[in-house]
Scaffold this active site. Structure first.
Site, short mmCIF file in Angstrom:
data_model
loop_
_atom_site.label_atom_id
_atom_site.label_comp_id
_atom_site.label_asym_id
_atom_site.label_seq_id
_atom_site.Cartn_x
_atom_site.Cartn_y
_atom_site.Cartn_z
N LYS A 116 78.47 72.09 18.25
CA LYS A 116 77.42 71.76 19.45
C LYS A 116 77.31 71.21 20.01
CE LYS A 116 75.09 73.83 14.58
NZ LYS A 116 76.07 73.54 14.00
N GLU A 200 67.71 66.26 17.46
CA GLU A 200 67.11 66.77 18.62
C GLU A 200 65.58 67.45 18.64
OE1 GLU A 200 70.36 70.40 20.12
OE2 GLU A 200 69.32 70.94 18.58
N HIS A 235 66.06 76.87 7.09
CA HIS A 235 67.24 76.97 8.37
C HIS A 235 67.82 77.87 7.80
CE1 HIS A 235 65.29 73.86 9.95
NE2 HIS A 235 66.09 73.16 9.30
N ARG A 297 81.93 84.73 16.14
CA ARG A 297 82.48 85.23 14.61
C ARG A 297 81.38 86.17 14.51
NH1 ARG A 297 78.10 83.96 10.96
NH2 ARG A 297 77.93 81.99 10.07
#
Length: 663
Positions: A116, A200, A235, A297
């Site tokens: 990421k 973040e 999540h 994917r």
């Protein structure tokens, strides 16, 4: 077209790939663990090979074993599905080195987008906005804690590798940062073999919107519009839909263009998803969305994109892998109606969504216009603790959003599952939730509405208990009716009597707990089969005549030792009470902290003699790729600790025992 295909995955995606390949005339080869030896995808493949024990780390993640099977079976290509090895660059490289086609992007693209932090740097150079935060290499806890302070709470800790909510924790206070970081890193290490994280800023009122991209090996890249995946829990996506509610043509164009450019930047080939986050308080504006990550994917939620485009994404993957050119351009693509998908999981919403395991005594889905069911299990199969607990995906399509969601709600109402606990009632409540129907939602919608969605302890369903007791009575009467040659009519246990009414207490076991119901028998007139019987459980009374011929058969699932009563998506298991079946081990378990499900004990934080406070973390159990912290129910002293970190524990196994503090 490739002649033969090995599917390096399991479950419903393996079934989907096998069926698509069969339609295209491709020979299919399955690999499976010991736990999946009798799975549906194994039965449907042309041939199947064992690659290891139940643990994914010893089977589905063993690159060398999978390649050995591919070479031995003559597979021309390998489809990795999603999860497991699908985003491992080394797997794509190993396939290429062995002359086997990898149905997916090149290893360079996986590597560029797989981490990421690197992905955010790459797209930022292309002018795509990213969420503010720390995406660097330093991983010292004190340093990351300082970065979180500088960013400002709330923050989101995210695993650098992988996805699917693994290794992700929201932190609202500095006091909770250390424990959240430790848990996220451990979960990331276990799931992806990489414990690194980034930190973040947590976007308040976020909407999660992702764009499906597709590219061939001839330089053509398109986007297949967007999906809204904002309905999430821990999540993990719960309900997804396409297109995104409230999406404007201007914002769709901006997001689609950014996603296509991201794919071009890494030389992408095949199916991929570029994920964005937007602040729902400002609507889906073209200048207020941020890049989160790219999944290199196929996605679990790809059926909703297939529904609104009319395309078969798995077939497209196989054709592109065979060297074909995309049969359309961006201008050829149109959105056709609306689609929504609900993920049916083996979990218990009333107990914090704890995973549930066991045999599927019933698994029945409706059919109808606009409905599609993707599943990797059938009635009679086992849901094990080793893999993701998804049972099926229920997909509905219609000419507009209201029709699609209404069809989804109706399909969930008609879905019948017995055995493991499921979230079917929760899903229906979510599909019907006024805020969701109105398009007024974000990624925190579920957490804010748990009570309204029924994801709280609701106690015993007394109606279900009464109905279950009636069913057991019927079974008992059939088994005990006087037979020809019987020694005496008194052998019967049918409540027969000459006059008046008779009331008796009938002990039953309801979901493992003793429960007494009251049974009232009327005058039978000499025919026990026509007795008027009433059963009272709590304040609920259920009455049936004769052999209960008006009981709704669809609401009952028989099991040898009892019966499941299905009502509104909930299931209640009612069994006859056996006074000799006493659980001696747990008679004194009032101060015991037990494993809430089958899984692995990954951490113990206390030892005998330690003083603990209510709410303190005592242990962590991992099941179905998710961690569950066990907390102290009260203040006290640890009297005993059982089990060793790294070992498997059974549901109900005692891990920590507390005693009152002296004095």
């Amino acid at each position: 077209m490739i002649p033969s295909l090995l599917i390096a995955n399991r479950g419903e995606i393996a079934v989907r790939i096998i069926r698509t390949a069969r339609r295209l005339g491709i020979r299919t080869i399955a690999v499976h663990s010991e736990a999946d030896a009798k799975a549906l995808f194994v039965r449907e493949a042309d041939e199947a090979h064992l690659v290891g024990p139940a643990a994914a780390s010893e089977s589905y993640l063993k690159i060398d074993r999978i390649l050995e099977v591919a070479k031995r079976s003559g597979a021309a290509a390998i489809h990795p599905g999603y999860g497991f090895l699908s985003e491992r660059a080394e797997f794509a490289e190993a396939c290429e080195a062995n002359g086997i086609i990898f149905v997916g992007p090149p290893a360079s693209a996986i590597r560029a987008m797989g981490l990421k932090d690197a992905a955010k740097a790459l797209v930022a150079q292309a002018g795509v906005p990213v969420v503010p935060g720390y995406h660097g290499a330093k991983q010292e806890p004190d340093f990351l804690r300082q970065k979180a302070y500088e960013i400002g709470y709330p923050v989101l800790i995210k695993a650098v590798a992988g996805g699917g909510g693994k290794g992700m924790r929201r932190v609202d206070r500095a006091l909770d940062f250390e424990a959240a970081l430790e848990s996220a890193q451990r979960e990331a290490q276990n799931a992806f073999g990489d414990g690194r994280v980034l930190v973040e800023k947590y976007v308040l009122s976020p909407r999660h919107v992702e764009v499906q991209v597709f590219a061939d090996g001839h330089g053509n890249v398109v986007h297949l519009f967007e999906r809204d995946c904002s309905l999430q829990r821990r999540h993990q996506k719960v309900i997804e839909e396409a297109p995104a509610p409230g999406m404007t043509a201007e914002t769709r164009e901006a997001m689609g263009r950014a996603a296509v450019e991201a794919a071009r930047a890494v030389g992408y080939v095949g199916a991929g998803t570029v994920e964005f986050i937007a602040d729902a308080r400002e609507g889906l504006r073209p200048d207020r969305f941020f890049f989160m990550e790219m999944n290199t994917r196929l996605q679990v939620e790809h059926p909703v994109t297939e529904a609104i485009t009319g395309l078969d994404l798995v077939e497209l993957q196989l054709r592109v892998a065979s060297g074909e050119t995309l049969p359309f351009t961006q201008d050829d693509l149109r959105i056709q109606g609306h689609a929504a998908e609900a993920r049916l999981y083996a979990e218990d919403p009333e107990k914090g969504f704890l995973p549930s395991t066991g045999r599927l005594w019933a698994l029945r889905f409706p059919t109808g216009e606009g409905l599609r069911i993707d599943t990797g299990v059938v009635e009679g199969d086992e849901v094990t603790p080793f893999y993701d607990p998804m049972i099926a995906k229920v997909i509905a399509h219609g000419p507009d959003r209201e029709t699609a969601l209404s069809r989804l709600s109706s399909a969930l109402a008609e879905t019948r599952v017995a055995g493991p606990r499921t979230n079917v009632a929760f899903l229906k409540a979510l599909a019907d939730a006024p805020g969701f129907r109105a398009g007024d939602f974000d990624t925190g919608f579920i957490d804010r509405n748990l009570d309204a969605l029924g994801a709280v302890e609701r106690g015993v369903d007394e109606t279900a208990v009464a109905l279950g007791a009636l069913r057991l009575l019927e079974r008992d009467m059939k088994a005990a009716s006087p037979r020809a040659g019987a020694s005496s009519a008194w052998d019967g246990r049918d409540g027969f009597q000459l006059v008046g009414r008779r009331e008796q207490v009938m002990p039953v076991v309801v979901d493992g707990t003793r429960h007494d119901v009251s049974v009232e028998w009327a005058v039978s007139g000499g025919d026990a089969a026509e007795a008027d019987v009433a059963v009272r459980s709590g304040s609920v009374t259920e009455r049936r005549l004769g052999r209960y011929r008006d009981l709704p058969e669809a609401g009952f699932v028989e099991r040898g030792d009892g019966v499941y009563v299905l009502d509104g998506g909930r299931q209640t298991f009612v069994a006859s009470f056996d006074p000799f079946a006493v659980d001696l081990e747990h008679l004194d378990a009032g101060d015991s902290i037990a494993a809430p499900m089958h899984g692995k004990l990954v951490a113990l934080f206390v030892a005998a003699g330690d003083r603990v406070e209510k709410g303190q973390r005592l242990a962590v159990v991992e099941a179905m790729k998710m961690e569950h912290a066990l907390l102290a129910p009260r203040d006290g002293v640890v009297a005993e600790v059982s089990g060793e970190p790294g070992t498997q524990v059974a549901e109900g196994a005692r891990l920590v025992t507390l005693e009152a503090e002296a004095g």
